[in-house]
Write an enzyme that holds these catalytic residues in place. Sequence first.
Site, PDB file in Angstrom:
ATOM      1  CG  HIS A 165      -2.017   0.861   1.346  1.00 61.63           C
ATOM      2  ND1 HIS A 165      -1.878   2.226   1.353  1.00 61.63           N
ATOM      3  CD2 HIS A 165      -3.353   0.644   1.446  1.00 61.63           C
ATOM      4  CE1 HIS A 165      -3.072   2.803   1.472  1.00 61.63           C
ATOM      5  NE2 HIS A 165      -3.970   1.868   1.517  1.00 61.63           N
ATOM      6  CD  GLU A 269      -3.442   1.471  -1.951  1.00 60.80           C
ATOM      7  OE1 GLU A 269      -4.041   0.421  -1.637  1.00 60.80           O
ATOM      8  OE2 GLU A 269      -3.926   2.605  -1.796  1.00 60.80           O
TER       9      GLU A 269
HETATM   10  O1  TA6 Z   1      -6.193   1.656  -0.419  1.00 56.24           O
HETATM   11  C1  TA6 Z   1      -7.232   2.568  -0.287  1.00 56.24           C
HETATM   12  C2  TA6 Z   1      -7.976   2.263   1.004  1.00 56.24           C
HETATM   13  O2  TA6 Z   1      -8.617   1.016   0.942  1.00 56.24           O
HETATM   14  C3  TA6 Z   1      -8.928   3.425   1.264  1.00 56.24           C
HETATM   15  O3  TA6 Z   1     -10.281   3.004   1.189  1.00 56.24           O
HETATM   16  C4  TA6 Z   1      -8.539   3.914   2.655  1.00 56.24           C
HETATM   17  O4  TA6 Z   1      -9.321   3.311   3.646  1.00 56.24           O
HETATM   18  C5  TA6 Z   1      -7.074   3.504   2.715  1.00 56.24           C
HETATM   19  O5  TA6 Z   1      -7.060   2.214   2.117  1.00 56.24           O
HETATM   20  C6  TA6 Z   1      -6.418   3.558   4.067  1.00 56.24           C
HETATM   21  O6  TA6 Z   1      -6.901   2.531   4.896  1.00 56.24           O
HETATM   22  P1  TA6 Z   1      -6.382   2.527   6.426  1.00 56.24           P
HETATM   23  O7  TA6 Z   1      -7.021   1.321   7.056  1.00 56.24           O
HETATM   24  O8  TA6 Z   1      -4.879   2.438   6.395  1.00 56.24           O
HETATM   25  O9  TA6 Z   1      -6.832   3.842   7.021  1.00 56.24           O
END
Ligand code: TA6
Length: 307
Positions: A165, A269
Amino acid sequence: MTSSALDLPPSVRIGPGSGGLTVVRVASSRGSAEVYLHGAQITSWVPAGADPVLWLSAASEFAAGSAIRGGVPICFPWFGPLAGVPSAPKHGFARLVDWTLDDVRADGDDVVLVLVLRDSALTRASAWPHRFEARYTITVGTHLTLSLDVANTGTATFTFEEALHTYLSVGDIGATEVRGLDGAPFADQLRDPQAQPGEAGPVRFTAETDRVYLATAAAATVVDGASARSVTIDKLGSRSTVVWNPWQAKAAAMADFGADEWTQMVCVETCNVKTDAVDLAPGSSHTMSVTLSIDQPLPHQPQNRAT
Ligand code: TA6
């Protein structure tokens, strides 16, 4: 092997980092990096002579059981909320637990770290009770290569999702675009989780953006107009790419996003999620990897913002 038993090359040191969490610090001729054993999370990569490539929130927590906001969190063995299990941590357990530093070595001018996570009583008590070994190889050099190898050490096939990510630092999200995903079908997580036909042209940002591109092995390039730099994200063993910026309101609602930090980051990501989830038979393994490369400084180009 405990990290204290490892014979560290001169470019590597291990010690307390933020929040007292153990961090591996790399400082070589090719650049520097910081990797926390917590979540095996790289939080900094600075190629020699360049600006930091990864973004890290100044308001991030550094505590057991909490995700570090920035760098490259590892989402495994599921992505997002776990369907039917509201108590399960979002994006899986891998980023919330300590990994073991299994190997540290110099490879020419590069530095290679290998971190390992195996199933435990904790993971087996989760909503994903499978036997596994995850080996994460970080190669710090002129480029940054992250490689996640998942092995099924049990007796039954399991299905998993995974995401590296990646939070990239940009000068201004409003002057940033992501190229390379033209035409790839995507699910707009903010409107309709069903995949829709791809769009032509680069992704530009004028509001919260949360797109899951599916069935694509394409490399992506983040063109950071404000910093006159581009970062290329090449990948192997990955069929999904997620593009995310929370924009102002969503970021303001997140305690670990500092004021206005959202303008300085974009997530691109490298994943296998949703319909690209991986089925793994007993005794087999799957590798997904991403290589980040910074391109030569771009001649400054005035940005034409999307309407
Ligand atoms: O990768 C995008 C995502 O799925 C968004 O929906 C947002 O929630 C982000 O990940 C961050 O997630 P987190 O659990 O690290 O706050």
